[in-house]
Design a protein around this motif. Structure first.
Motif, short mmCIF file in Angstrom:
data_model
loop_
_atom_site.label_atom_id
_atom_site.label_comp_id
_atom_site.label_asym_id
_atom_site.label_seq_id
_atom_site.Cartn_x
_atom_site.Cartn_y
_atom_site.Cartn_z
N ILE A 165 0.85 -1.19 0.00
CA ILE A 165 0.00 0.00 0.00
C ILE A 165 0.88 1.24 0.00
O ILE A 165 1.92 1.29 0.65
N CYS A 166 0.45 2.25 -0.71
CA CYS A 166 1.19 3.51 -0.80
C CYS A 166 1.28 4.15 0.59
O CYS A 166 0.25 4.35 1.24
N PRO A 167 2.48 4.49 1.05
CA PRO A 167 2.61 5.09 2.37
C PRO A 167 2.12 6.54 2.43
O PRO A 167 1.84 7.05 3.50
N ASP A 168 2.01 7.20 1.29
CA ASP A 168 1.59 8.60 1.29
C ASP A 168 0.08 8.76 1.45
O ASP A 168 -0.39 9.67 2.11
N CYS A 169 -0.69 7.84 0.83
CA CYS A 169 -2.15 7.99 0.88
C CYS A 169 -2.82 6.87 1.66
O CYS A 169 -4.04 6.86 1.80
N ASP A 170 -2.07 5.91 2.17
CA ASP A 170 -2.59 4.78 2.95
C ASP A 170 -3.66 3.99 2.20
O ASP A 170 -4.59 3.46 2.80
N GLY A 173 -3.17 3.62 -5.45
CA GLY A 173 -3.29 3.16 -4.07
C GLY A 173 -2.19 2.21 -3.65
O GLY A 173 -2.11 1.81 -2.49
N HIS A 174 -1.36 1.83 -4.60
CA HIS A 174 -0.26 0.91 -4.32
C HIS A 174 1.05 1.54 -4.79
O HIS A 174 1.07 2.24 -5.79
N ARG A 175 2.10 1.26 -4.07
CA ARG A 175 3.39 1.79 -4.53
C ARG A 175 4.04 0.74 -5.42
O ARG A 175 3.84 -0.46 -5.27
N THR A 176 4.80 1.23 -6.36
CA THR A 176 5.49 0.31 -7.25
C THR A 176 6.82 -0.08 -6.62
O THR A 176 7.42 0.70 -5.89
N PRO A 177 7.30 -1.26 -6.88
CA PRO A 177 8.58 -1.66 -6.31
C PRO A 177 9.69 -0.76 -6.80
O PRO A 177 9.67 -0.28 -7.93
N ALA A 178 10.66 -0.53 -5.94
CA ALA A 178 11.79 0.32 -6.30
C ALA A 178 12.57 -0.34 -7.43
O ALA A 178 12.65 -1.56 -7.53
N ALA A 179 13.13 0.49 -8.26
CA ALA A 179 13.92 -0.04 -9.37
C ALA A 179 15.14 -0.76 -8.81
O ALA A 179 15.71 -0.39 -7.80
N VAL A 180 15.54 -1.79 -9.50
CA VAL A 180 16.70 -2.55 -9.07
C VAL A 180 17.94 -1.73 -9.36
O VAL A 180 18.12 -1.23 -10.47
#
Length: 60
Positions: free
Chosen positions: A10-15, A47-54
């Motif tokens: 879940i996106c930490p900015d908008c929960d 509403g979801h965060r994307t995984p950080a780039a490798v």
């Protein structure tokens, strides 16, 4: 058989609430309140965060 998938974080900015309606305090001539619809900038309304780039390892 169903595939096992991991739930997306879940996106930490908008929960997880990516779109909200904000009242401006003003009313229209017919008595309704004016609202603005705003989406989260961090997740772009998903509403979801994307995984950080490798990160690629550079150097020797």
């Amino acid at each position: 058989m169903p595939q096992h998938t991991r739930p997306r974080p879940i996106c930490p900015d908008c929960d997880g609430f990516p779109t909200v309606a904000i009242t401006t305090g003003q009313t229209t001539p017919d008595g309704h309140r004016k609202t603005l619809t705003v989406t989260c900038r961090a997740c772009h309304g998903t509403g979801h965060r994307t995984p950080a780039a490798v990160l690629a390892r550079t150097g020797k």
